[in-house]
Design a protein around this motif. Sequence first.
Motif, PDB file in Angstrom:
ATOM      1  N   ALA A 250       0.830  -1.208   0.000  1.00 37.82           N
ATOM      2  CA  ALA A 250       0.000   0.000   0.000  1.00 37.82           C
ATOM      3  C   ALA A 250       0.863   1.256   0.000  1.00 37.82           C
ATOM      4  N   THR A 251       1.915   1.252   0.809  1.00 40.35           N
ATOM      5  CA  THR A 251       2.812   2.406   0.872  1.00 40.35           C
ATOM      6  C   THR A 251       3.506   2.625  -0.466  1.00 40.35           C
ATOM      7  N   LYS A 252       4.056   1.542  -1.041  1.00 44.56           N
ATOM      8  CA  LYS A 252       4.770   1.666  -2.315  1.00 44.56           C
ATOM      9  C   LYS A 252       3.860   2.097  -3.459  1.00 44.56           C
ATOM     10  N   LEU A 253       2.590   1.689  -3.397  1.00 40.22           N
ATOM     11  CA  LEU A 253       1.647   2.009  -4.468  1.00 40.22           C
ATOM     12  C   LEU A 253       0.891   3.313  -4.214  1.00 40.22           C
ATOM     13  N   GLY A 254       0.950   3.808  -2.983  1.00 39.61           N
ATOM     14  CA  GLY A 254       0.242   5.040  -2.648  1.00 39.61           C
ATOM     15  C   GLY A 254      -1.267   4.867  -2.582  1.00 39.61           C
ATOM     16  N   VAL A 255      -1.703   3.681  -2.135  1.00 33.39           N
ATOM     17  CA  VAL A 255      -3.139   3.394  -2.005  1.00 33.39           C
ATOM     18  C   VAL A 255      -3.409   2.797  -0.627  1.00 33.39           C
ATOM     19  N   ALA A 256      -4.678   2.646  -0.289  1.00 26.84           N
ATOM     20  CA  ALA A 256      -5.062   2.066   0.991  1.00 26.84           C
ATOM     21  C   ALA A 256      -4.799   0.557   1.000  1.00 26.84           C
ATOM     22  N   ARG A 257      -4.584   0.005   2.201  1.00 25.77           N
ATOM     23  CA  ARG A 257      -4.378  -1.449   2.326  1.00 25.77           C
ATOM     24  C   ARG A 257      -5.573  -2.217   1.793  1.00 25.77           C
ATOM     25  N   SER A 258      -6.777  -1.715   2.030  1.00 24.74           N
ATOM     26  CA  SER A 258      -7.983  -2.396   1.540  1.00 24.74           C
ATOM     27  C   SER A 258      -7.989  -2.442   0.011  1.00 24.74           C
ATOM     28  N   THR A 259      -7.462  -1.406  -0.618  1.00 25.46           N
ATOM     29  CA  THR A 259      -7.369  -1.374  -2.085  1.00 25.46           C
ATOM     30  C   THR A 259      -6.415  -2.458  -2.574  1.00 25.46           C
ATOM     31  N   VAL A 260      -5.283  -2.603  -1.886  1.00 29.16           N
ATOM     32  CA  VAL A 260      -4.312  -3.645  -2.254  1.00 29.16           C
ATOM     33  C   VAL A 260      -4.957  -5.019  -2.125  1.00 29.16           C
ATOM     34  N   MET A 261      -5.613  -5.264  -0.993  1.00 28.54           N
ATOM     35  CA  MET A 261      -6.246  -6.578  -0.777  1.00 28.54           C
ATOM     36  C   MET A 261      -7.319  -6.846  -1.831  1.00 28.54           C
ATOM     37  N   GLN A 262      -8.103  -5.836  -2.158  1.00 28.68           N
ATOM     38  CA  GLN A 262      -9.142  -5.982  -3.165  1.00 28.68           C
ATOM     39  C   GLN A 262      -8.545  -6.285  -4.537  1.00 28.68           C
ATOM     40  N   ARG A 263      -7.465  -5.596  -4.884  1.00 28.35           N
ATOM     41  CA  ARG A 263      -6.824  -5.819  -6.184  1.00 28.35           C
ATOM     42  C   ARG A 263      -6.202  -7.216  -6.258  1.00 28.35           C
ATOM     43  N   ILE A 264      -5.536  -7.646  -5.186  1.00 29.48           N
ATOM     44  CA  ILE A 264      -4.957  -8.997  -5.176  1.00 29.48           C
ATOM     45  C   ILE A 264      -6.066 -10.030  -5.325  1.00 29.48           C
ATOM     46  N   ARG A 265      -7.166  -9.847  -4.611  1.00 30.96           N
ATOM     47  CA  ARG A 265      -8.287 -10.788  -4.696  1.00 30.96           C
ATOM     48  C   ARG A 265      -8.835 -10.828  -6.130  1.00 30.96           C
ATOM     49  N   ARG A 266      -9.005  -9.639  -6.756  1.00 35.42           N
ATOM     50  CA  ARG A 266      -9.519  -9.589  -8.129  1.00 35.42           C
ATOM     51  C   ARG A 266      -8.547 -10.246  -9.109  1.00 35.42           C
ATOM     52  N   LEU A 267      -7.271  -9.932  -8.973  1.00 33.60           N
ATOM     53  CA  LEU A 267      -6.270 -10.530  -9.868  1.00 33.60           C
ATOM     54  C   LEU A 267      -6.212 -12.047  -9.708  1.00 33.60           C
TER      55      LEU A 267
ATOM     56  N   ASP B 251      -8.872 -13.939  -8.543  1.00 33.15           N
ATOM     57  CA  ASP B 251     -10.148 -14.445  -9.063  1.00 33.15           C
ATOM     58  C   ASP B 251     -10.168 -14.476 -10.591  1.00 33.15           C
ATOM     59  N   ASP B 252      -9.526 -13.478 -11.219  1.00 34.74           N
ATOM     60  CA  ASP B 252      -9.466 -13.416 -12.683  1.00 34.74           C
ATOM     61  C   ASP B 252      -8.359 -14.305 -13.261  1.00 34.74           C
ATOM     62  N   ARG B 253      -7.653 -14.989 -12.393  1.00 29.68           N
ATOM     63  CA  ARG B 253      -6.565 -15.911 -12.754  1.00 29.68           C
ATOM     64  C   ARG B 253      -5.415 -15.196 -13.460  1.00 29.68           C
ATOM     65  N   VAL B 254      -5.228 -13.917 -13.161  1.00 28.57           N
ATOM     66  CA  VAL B 254      -4.020 -13.217 -13.595  1.00 28.57           C
ATOM     67  C   VAL B 254      -2.880 -13.691 -12.705  1.00 28.57           C
ATOM     68  N   ILE B 255      -3.134 -13.719 -11.407  1.00 32.37           N
ATOM     69  CA  ILE B 255      -2.201 -14.332 -10.445  1.00 32.37           C
ATOM     70  C   ILE B 255      -2.721 -15.733 -10.188  1.00 32.37           C
ATOM     71  N   ILE B 256      -1.904 -16.729 -10.511  1.00 33.68           N
ATOM     72  CA  ILE B 256      -2.369 -18.111 -10.350  1.00 33.68           C
ATOM     73  C   ILE B 256      -1.634 -18.857  -9.248  1.00 33.68           C
ATOM     74  N   GLY B 257      -0.683 -18.197  -8.598  1.00 38.51           N
ATOM     75  CA  GLY B 257      -0.005 -18.863  -7.496  1.00 38.51           C
ATOM     76  C   GLY B 257       1.227 -18.099  -7.068  1.00 38.51           C
ATOM     77  N   TYR B 258       1.785 -18.570  -5.999  1.00 40.90           N
ATOM     78  CA  TYR B 258       3.010 -18.021  -5.441  1.00 40.90           C
ATOM     79  C   TYR B 258       3.981 -19.179  -5.312  1.00 40.90           C
ATOM     80  N   THR B 259       5.260 -18.904  -5.371  1.00 42.21           N
ATOM     81  CA  THR B 259       6.220 -19.994  -5.347  1.00 42.21           C
ATOM     82  C   THR B 259       7.475 -19.600  -4.587  1.00 42.21           C
ATOM     83  N   VAL B 260       8.265 -20.592  -4.303  1.00 42.37           N
ATOM     84  CA  VAL B 260       9.570 -20.392  -3.679  1.00 42.37           C
ATOM     85  C   VAL B 260      10.612 -20.637  -4.756  1.00 42.37           C
ATOM     86  N   ILE B 261      11.574 -19.746  -4.857  1.00 43.63           N
ATOM     87  CA  ILE B 261      12.661 -19.900  -5.816  1.00 43.63           C
ATOM     88  C   ILE B 261      13.923 -20.212  -5.030  1.00 43.63           C
TER      89      ILE B 261
END
Length: 139
Positions: A24-41, A43-53
């Motif tokens: 939120a700080t880096k993007l200059g938006v509210a934390r709720s906005t970040v959570m909402q965007r992550i959830r949308r991304l 749900d839309d399968r833009v983000i399909i997972g997280y991994t360990v490298i």
Amino acid sequence: MDDIDRKLISILRADARTSVATLATKLGVARSTVMQRIRRLTDDRVIIGYTVILQPEAEPDHIRAWMDVQVEGNQTLEVIANLLGDPSVVALHDTNGRWDLLAELRVNSPADLSRALERVRLIKGIRHTETSILLKSYR
């Protein structure tokens, strides 16, 4: 997707464990906005997972290899389905040029690599392959 979504994805690609507050700080938006965007991304399968490298040295017993694959005729979809079903194939990429596909292989031993190559070469629709063993990574 807008610029904020693209920046969010860029930050998460660099470090998927970045906290919502930091995002939120880096993007200059509210934390709720970040959570909402992550959830949308997600749900839309833009983000399909997280991994360990891992550093390659963290798995010294594994052998990684890249296999260039040339497909015969119009059998690409069948070849892709077969390659994705092979346990040694950890990633598969569509490419242009001389090779049609690039497969990343990960196995436990030279014998396992040999067996994987034999399985792949038996897949109907594969015209030719060329494999390179990964010796060292620099990044």
